[in-house]
Design an enzyme around this catalytic site. Sequence first.
Site, PDB file in Angstrom:
ATOM      1  N   ASP A   3      24.243 -11.570   3.247  1.00 24.30           N
ATOM      2  CA  ASP A   3      24.466 -12.415   2.074  1.00 24.30           C
ATOM      3  C   ASP A   3      25.927 -12.430   1.652  1.00 24.30           C
ATOM      4  OD1 ASP A   3      23.618 -13.945  -0.333  1.00 24.30           O
ATOM      5  OD2 ASP A   3      24.232 -12.112  -1.371  1.00 24.30           O
ATOM      6  N   MET A  40       8.763   4.436   5.255  1.00 26.56           N
ATOM      7  CA  MET A  40       8.916   3.055   4.805  1.00 26.56           C
ATOM      8  C   MET A  40      10.118   2.902   3.889  1.00 26.56           C
ATOM      9  SD  MET A  40       6.727   1.510   6.496  1.00 26.56           S
ATOM     10  CE  MET A  40       7.242  -0.046   5.810  1.00 26.56           C
ATOM     11  N   GLU A  41      10.346   3.902   3.043  1.00 31.62           N
ATOM     12  CA  GLU A  41      11.505   3.845   2.153  1.00 31.62           C
ATOM     13  C   GLU A  41      12.804   3.783   2.957  1.00 31.62           C
ATOM     14  OE1 GLU A  41       8.187   4.978  -0.357  1.00 31.62           O
ATOM     15  OE2 GLU A  41       8.818   5.566   1.657  1.00 31.62           O
ATOM     16  N   LEU A  49       0.795  -1.218   0.000  1.00 34.80           N
ATOM     17  CA  LEU A  49       0.000   0.000   0.000  1.00 34.80           C
ATOM     18  C   LEU A  49       0.834   1.278   0.000  1.00 34.80           C
ATOM     19  CD1 LEU A  49      -2.793  -1.198   2.452  1.00 34.80           C
ATOM     20  CD2 LEU A  49      -2.750  -1.288  -0.036  1.00 34.80           C
ATOM     21  N   CYS A  50       2.121   1.164  -0.270  1.00 34.58           N
ATOM     22  CA  CYS A  50       2.974   2.349  -0.378  1.00 34.58           C
ATOM     23  C   CYS A  50       2.802   3.004  -1.744  1.00 34.58           C
ATOM     24  CB  CYS A  50       4.441   1.978  -0.180  1.00 34.58           C
ATOM     25  SG  CYS A  50       4.902   1.704   1.534  1.00 34.58           S
ATOM     26  N   HIS A  51       2.894   4.322  -1.762  1.00 36.10           N
ATOM     27  CA  HIS A  51       2.802   5.065  -3.014  1.00 36.10           C
ATOM     28  C   HIS A  51       4.163   5.108  -3.711  1.00 36.10           C
ATOM     29  CE1 HIS A  51      -0.593   6.574  -0.639  1.00 36.10           C
ATOM     30  NE2 HIS A  51      -1.171   6.909  -1.787  1.00 36.10           N
TER      31      HIS A  51
END
Length: 200
Positions: free
Chosen positions: A166, A151-152, A113-115
């Site tokens: 990794d 969020m980014e 739901l992020c733009h």
Amino acid sequence: MARPKKPIAQRKTAASRPAKKNMERRPKPTAKRTPLMAGAELTHIDPRGQARMVDVSAKNATERLAIAEGRVIMRKETLDLVLAGNALKGDVLGAARLAGIMAAKRTHGLIPLCHPLPITKVEIDINPEHSLPGFLVRATVKVTGQTGVEMEAMVAVAIACLTIYDMVKAVERGMRIEGVRLLRKSGGKFGDYRAEDFTE
């Protein structure tokens, strides 16, 4: 032969037994919680309880910033190997920085739901912390837009940390990724936020 039954008067009843003392119960300690923001609501949930993408079309485009951090915990020997540039896969920190930048730009494709946002800055800082031992990863993201970039910033940190794992897992598979969190945000309806222990 069957044993003679005791007279009723000699039988112990529940009422005649001494009552057990009630143990005093102490309340369990509760973790300190950050108070909710004034007027806070779950904007990604509609009145029917279904997930939705928030309509931000009526908002003004303003400058917004978010800073997040996370940690990769490893053995001292592993940290020394990375700092010496002897990891089998090459430049560990350089690859992690690029991965964090790419992740910030693609957050809308990872979090449903992020733009999609026209991000104007992504900066990934990775510093060794011998006290952990391990690396402290910090992401700074900026945008001039109608919604924030918290969020980014956190996705950038998480992916940078995973990339370190990794790149080094051939040496140590017991590394831990911890403490991914928002440190600071500015701009938007709810104004600024700063973690209590955050210092720039």
